[in-house]
Enzyme design. Sequence first.
Site, PDB file in Angstrom:
ATOM      1  N   GLU A 195       0.824  -1.214   0.000  1.00  0.00           N
ATOM      2  CA  GLU A 195       0.000   0.000   0.000  1.00  0.00           C
ATOM      3  C   GLU A 195       0.856   1.261   0.000  1.00  0.00           C
ATOM      4  OE1 GLU A 195       1.171  -1.123   2.712  1.00  0.00           O
ATOM      5  OE2 GLU A 195       0.199  -0.407   4.544  1.00  0.00           O
ATOM      6  N   VAL A 196       1.996   1.234   0.702  1.00  0.00           N
ATOM      7  CA  VAL A 196       2.766   2.474   0.828  1.00  0.00           C
ATOM      8  C   VAL A 196       4.274   2.207   0.756  1.00  0.00           C
ATOM      9  CG1 VAL A 196       2.636   2.374   3.388  1.00  0.00           C
ATOM     10  CG2 VAL A 196       3.105   4.566   2.259  1.00  0.00           C
ATOM     11  N   ASP A 197       4.947   3.085   0.035  1.00  0.00           N
ATOM     12  CA  ASP A 197       6.414   3.100   0.015  1.00  0.00           C
ATOM     13  C   ASP A 197       6.809   4.202   0.994  1.00  0.00           C
ATOM     14  OD1 ASP A 197       9.078   3.569  -0.501  1.00  0.00           O
ATOM     15  OD2 ASP A 197       8.860   3.696  -2.675  1.00  0.00           O
ATOM     16  N   ASP A 198       7.143   3.781   2.210  1.00  0.00           N
ATOM     17  CA  ASP A 198       7.463   4.742   3.272  1.00  0.00           C
ATOM     18  C   ASP A 198       8.988   4.853   3.399  1.00  0.00           C
ATOM     19  OD1 ASP A 198       7.311   6.405   5.498  1.00  0.00           O
ATOM     20  OD2 ASP A 198       7.082   4.745   6.885  1.00  0.00           O
ATOM     21  N   THR A 199       9.590   4.068   4.279  1.00  0.00           N
ATOM     22  CA  THR A 199      11.063   4.118   4.395  1.00  0.00           C
ATOM     23  C   THR A 199      11.737   3.312   3.282  1.00  0.00           C
ATOM     24  OG1 THR A 199      11.199   2.121   5.737  1.00  0.00           O
ATOM     25  CG2 THR A 199      10.901   4.213   6.912  1.00  0.00           C
ATOM     26  N   ARG A 200      10.975   2.412   2.646  1.00  0.00           N
ATOM     27  CA  ARG A 200      11.437   1.529   1.582  1.00  0.00           C
ATOM     28  C   ARG A 200      12.216   0.320   2.131  1.00  0.00           C
ATOM     29  NH1 ARG A 200      13.181   4.661  -3.873  1.00  0.00           N
ATOM     30  NH2 ARG A 200      10.942   5.102  -3.932  1.00  0.00           N
ATOM     31  N   ILE A 215      -0.851   8.279   6.659  1.00  0.00           N
ATOM     32  CA  ILE A 215      -1.999   7.998   5.795  1.00  0.00           C
ATOM     33  C   ILE A 215      -2.972   7.093   6.542  1.00  0.00           C
ATOM     34  CG2 ILE A 215      -2.741   7.061   3.566  1.00  0.00           C
ATOM     35  CD1 ILE A 215       0.373   7.436   2.780  1.00  0.00           C
ATOM     36  N   THR A 229      11.197  -2.278   4.121  1.00  0.00           N
ATOM     37  CA  THR A 229      10.482  -3.555   3.969  1.00  0.00           C
ATOM     38  C   THR A 229      10.414  -3.951   2.492  1.00  0.00           C
ATOM     39  OG1 THR A 229       9.146  -3.059   5.911  1.00  0.00           O
ATOM     40  CG2 THR A 229       8.298  -4.745   4.423  1.00  0.00           C
ATOM     41  N   LYS A 241       5.771   8.035  -0.255  1.00  0.00           N
ATOM     42  CA  LYS A 241       6.072   9.211   0.575  1.00  0.00           C
ATOM     43  C   LYS A 241       7.379   9.828   0.104  1.00  0.00           C
ATOM     44  CE  LYS A 241       3.761   7.687   4.709  1.00  0.00           C
ATOM     45  NZ  LYS A 241       3.859   7.510   6.157  1.00  0.00           N
TER      46      LYS A 241
END
Length: 181
Positions: free
Chosen positions: A96-101, A153, A103, A127
Amino acid sequence: MDTKIYVTYNDIHRAVKRLAGEVTASSFDPDVIVAIGSGGFIPARILKTFINRPIFAVGISYYGIDNKPTGSPQKIQWIDEVQQKLSGKKILLIDEVDDTRVTLSYCLEELISHEPDEIAVLVIHNKQKQKGASFPREIKRYFAAFDVEDRWIKYPWDAQDISEHDVYTKQSVTQAEKEVQ
Ligand code: G4P
Ligand code: MG
C-alpha cells in the site's frame, strides 16, 4: 486541523485501476502478483480485477511471532511454493505504501534470490522523504499512484468506525481545497 491523509476504499479502487492501466501500457505482463501483507492484500485483490493473475502473499514484520521488536524486517510468512514458482517469472510486487522503503527492499532482495525474469513494484502511495533503503538495481519499473508528503496515511481498513473515517475524508478534502485557494 488533522494533518493525516484520509483515503477511502473508492480512492484505492480508482488508484489501482489507473495503475493497472499504466502497467498494461508499459507492456509489462506479470505472471504473478506478490502482495506484502497486510497493507498490500486489499490493493492486490483489486488489482486482480484488472490484471487477472494468481496472488501470492508474503508477510514481513519488524516483530517476531512472539511480538518482540527485531530492529530489521523478518519473514513471518513466506510460502514455500512461491519460491519454486518464481524462477523465470515476471512478478508484480504490491504494497500500500512506500514509506522508508526498508520492507520493500528487503522483500525485493528475497524475491530476486529466486531468479525471476523481472520484478516491477506497485504502490498506492509513495512518501517523498529520505528513504532508509534503495531498491536493488534489478528493479526497472516502479508504479506509484500518488506521491505524497511525509504524513500519516489513514487507510479505510484501519478504521474502527468507517462512517467517521468518511467524515474525516470529506473534512480533509475540504481543508485541502481551502489551502489551494
Ligand atoms: P516500506 O518498505 O513499504 O516503505 O515499509 P516500512 O518498513 O517503512 O513500513 C513499516 C510499516 O509501516 C508497514 O506496515 C507500512 O505499511 C506502515 N506504514 C508506513 N507509513 C504508513 C502510513 O502513512 N499509514 C499507514 N497506515 N501505515 C504506514 P507493516 O508493518 O507492513 O504492517 P501492515 O500495516 O501493512 O500490516
Ligand atoms: Mg504494509
